[in-house]
Enzyme design. Structure first.
Site, PDB file in Angstrom:
ATOM      1  N   ASP A  21       0.828  -1.215   0.000  1.00 59.83           N
ATOM      2  CA  ASP A  21       0.000   0.000   0.000  1.00 59.83           C
ATOM      3  C   ASP A  21       0.860   1.263   0.000  1.00 59.83           C
ATOM      4  O   ASP A  21       1.968   1.266   0.533  1.00 59.83           O
ATOM      5  CB  ASP A  21      -0.922  -0.024   1.237  1.00 59.83           C
ATOM      6  CG  ASP A  21      -2.072   0.965   1.097  1.00 59.83           C
ATOM      7  OD1 ASP A  21      -2.354   1.409  -0.029  1.00 59.83           O
ATOM      8  OD2 ASP A  21      -2.676   1.305   2.127  1.00 59.83           O
ATOM      9  N   HIS A  38       2.608   3.585  -9.024  1.00 61.42           N
ATOM     10  CA  HIS A  38       2.532   2.150  -9.320  1.00 61.42           C
ATOM     11  C   HIS A  38       3.779   1.679 -10.071  1.00 61.42           C
ATOM     12  O   HIS A  38       4.282   0.600  -9.806  1.00 61.42           O
ATOM     13  CB  HIS A  38       1.270   1.826 -10.119  1.00 61.42           C
ATOM     14  CG  HIS A  38       0.002   2.099  -9.357  1.00 61.42           C
ATOM     15  ND1 HIS A  38      -0.179   1.689  -8.056  1.00 61.42           N
ATOM     16  CD2 HIS A  38      -1.137   2.762  -9.694  1.00 61.42           C
ATOM     17  CE1 HIS A  38      -1.375   2.076  -7.624  1.00 61.42           C
ATOM     18  NE2 HIS A  38      -1.971   2.738  -8.596  1.00 61.42           N
ATOM     19  N   LEU A 132      11.487 -20.078  -5.049  1.00 56.76           N
ATOM     20  CA  LEU A 132      10.396 -19.254  -4.517  1.00 56.76           C
ATOM     21  C   LEU A 132       9.126 -19.405  -5.352  1.00 56.76           C
ATOM     22  O   LEU A 132       9.171 -19.360  -6.580  1.00 56.76           O
ATOM     23  CB  LEU A 132      10.823 -17.775  -4.539  1.00 56.76           C
ATOM     24  CG  LEU A 132       9.747 -16.765  -4.137  1.00 56.76           C
ATOM     25  CD1 LEU A 132       9.509 -16.794  -2.628  1.00 56.76           C
ATOM     26  CD2 LEU A 132      10.113 -15.349  -4.581  1.00 56.76           C
TER      27      LEU A 132
HETATM   28  C1  FPP Z   1      -1.768   0.081  -3.550  1.00 57.69           C
HETATM   29  O1  FPP Z   1      -1.394   1.413  -3.521  1.00 57.69           O
HETATM   30  C2  FPP Z   1      -1.295  -0.568  -4.775  1.00 57.69           C
HETATM   31  C3  FPP Z   1      -2.113  -1.113  -5.727  1.00 57.69           C
HETATM   32  C4  FPP Z   1      -3.568  -1.133  -5.602  1.00 57.69           C
HETATM   33  C5  FPP Z   1      -1.564  -1.704  -6.949  1.00 57.69           C
HETATM   34  C6  FPP Z   1      -0.195  -2.270  -6.786  1.00 57.69           C
HETATM   35  C7  FPP Z   1       0.229  -2.819  -8.088  1.00 57.69           C
HETATM   36  C8  FPP Z   1       1.499  -2.801  -8.515  1.00 57.69           C
HETATM   37  C9  FPP Z   1       2.651  -2.251  -7.762  1.00 57.69           C
HETATM   38  C10 FPP Z   1       1.765  -3.455  -9.808  1.00 57.69           C
HETATM   39  C11 FPP Z   1       2.053  -4.890  -9.499  1.00 57.69           C
HETATM   40  C12 FPP Z   1       2.812  -5.578 -10.511  1.00 57.69           C
HETATM   41  C13 FPP Z   1       3.376  -6.777 -10.299  1.00 57.69           C
HETATM   42  C14 FPP Z   1       4.228  -7.356 -11.362  1.00 57.69           C
HETATM   43  C15 FPP Z   1       3.160  -7.539  -9.057  1.00 57.69           C
HETATM   44  P1  FPP Z   1      -2.549   2.495  -3.526  1.00 57.69           P
HETATM   45  O2  FPP Z   1      -2.778   2.908  -4.938  1.00 57.69           O
HETATM   46  O3  FPP Z   1      -3.736   1.977  -2.816  1.00 57.69           O
HETATM   47  O4  FPP Z   1      -1.881   3.643  -2.712  1.00 57.69           O
HETATM   48  P2  FPP Z   1      -2.622   4.747  -1.835  1.00 57.69           P
HETATM   49  O5  FPP Z   1      -3.212   4.016  -0.653  1.00 57.69           O
HETATM   50  O6  FPP Z   1      -1.496   5.636  -1.442  1.00 57.69           O
HETATM   51  O7  FPP Z   1      -3.652   5.413  -2.691  1.00 57.69           O
END
Ligand code: FPP
Length: 249
Positions: A21, A38, A132
């Protein structure tokens, strides 16, 4: 402080699950678009996967996209899916070099065909790897999974596959998307929020919980190793007394 060296390799957690997060807030504080967060989050995914391989972890589960995330703006969803496909394409050879097996849990039918096909390709290609297991929770939520398990169990019950006395913890675990995956020993959440957010509710019954204010794009290998060291210093009692547990050890 080098936390990696402090890890006791003979007492490793088998499975670590992470709620990644803080990408959006990280980007916002820097004056950028959420997608920039992201794409930097992907760099951390790489770092933490590498960290897990380096210590010989068996399972790493990453909460990549929740059922509830489908309610985000279309542009953000499309951006995350594009990043996902690009990363899978780019990292498949690295998975092989590092003996990593990709697994995915979640309601994959909601994904676009090209995204599902790309994931399926990587799952098949890496299926023989024995190091893994990297588990992406995608279009996943615990309540979705539990409802699905209920329906499947009732279907099999009605068809005489077993009778109701047969329903126990083991059977329910087998109807979840995590069948064959051990329950997480540690559940980590970055980004400052202190909640589980519909993630592995059944499986995390006895997980040790770790929360940090560090946003996911800033989370480092050392942050990860520090939590593992702390895990190794906690006493897991599973409902027993401290004396019972220390006799066993
Ligand atoms: C949460 O941060 C993150 C997500 C909902 C998406 C995470 C996805 C990636 C990092 C891409 C993943 C790719 C692979 C290959 C695993 P948020 O957007 O909720 O952050 P905030 O709480 O600050 O708004």
């Amino acid at each position: 402080m080098n936390f990696k060296e402090k890890i006791n390799k003979s007492f490793l957690p088998r499975h670590i699950a992470i709620v990644m997060d803080g990408n959006g807030r990280w980007a916002k504080y820097k004056g950028f678009d959420r997608l920039f967060g992201h794409s930097n989050g992907i760099k951390t995914v790489r770092q933490i996967t590498e960290a897990a391989v380096e210590i010989g972890l068996e399972y790493l589960t990453l909460y990549t996209f929740s059922t509830e995330n489908w309610n985000r703006p279309e542009k953000e969803i499309a951006g995350i899916m594009r990043l996902l496909v690009e990363s899978i394409e780019k990292e498949t050879p690295t998975f092989h070099q590092n003996n990593v097996r990709l697994l995915v849990i979640g309601d994959l039918y909601r994904l676009q065909d090209d995204v599902r096909a790309k994931l399926q390709g990587c799952i098949t290609e890496t299926s023989k790897n024995t190091g893994l297991s990297l588990v992406l929770a995608l279009s996943y939520s615990s309540k979705w999974e539990i409802i699905k398990a209920f329906k499947d169990i009732i279907f099999d019950l009605k068809n005489g596959k077993f009778d109701e006395d047969f329903i126990d913890e083991r059977l329910i675990s087998e109807y979840l998307t995590t069948r064959n995956i051990p329950d997480p020993d540690m559940l980590i959440r970055t980004g400052g929020e202190v909640r589980i957010s519909n993630f592995l509710l059944w499986q995390a019954a006895y997980s040790e919980l770790f929360f940090t204010d560090v946003f996911w794009p800033d989370f480092t290998k050392e942050n990860f190793y520090e939590m593992i060291v702390e895990y190794q210093n906690r006493e897991r009692r599973f409902g027993k007394t401290s004396e019972q547990v220390s006799i066993k050890n």
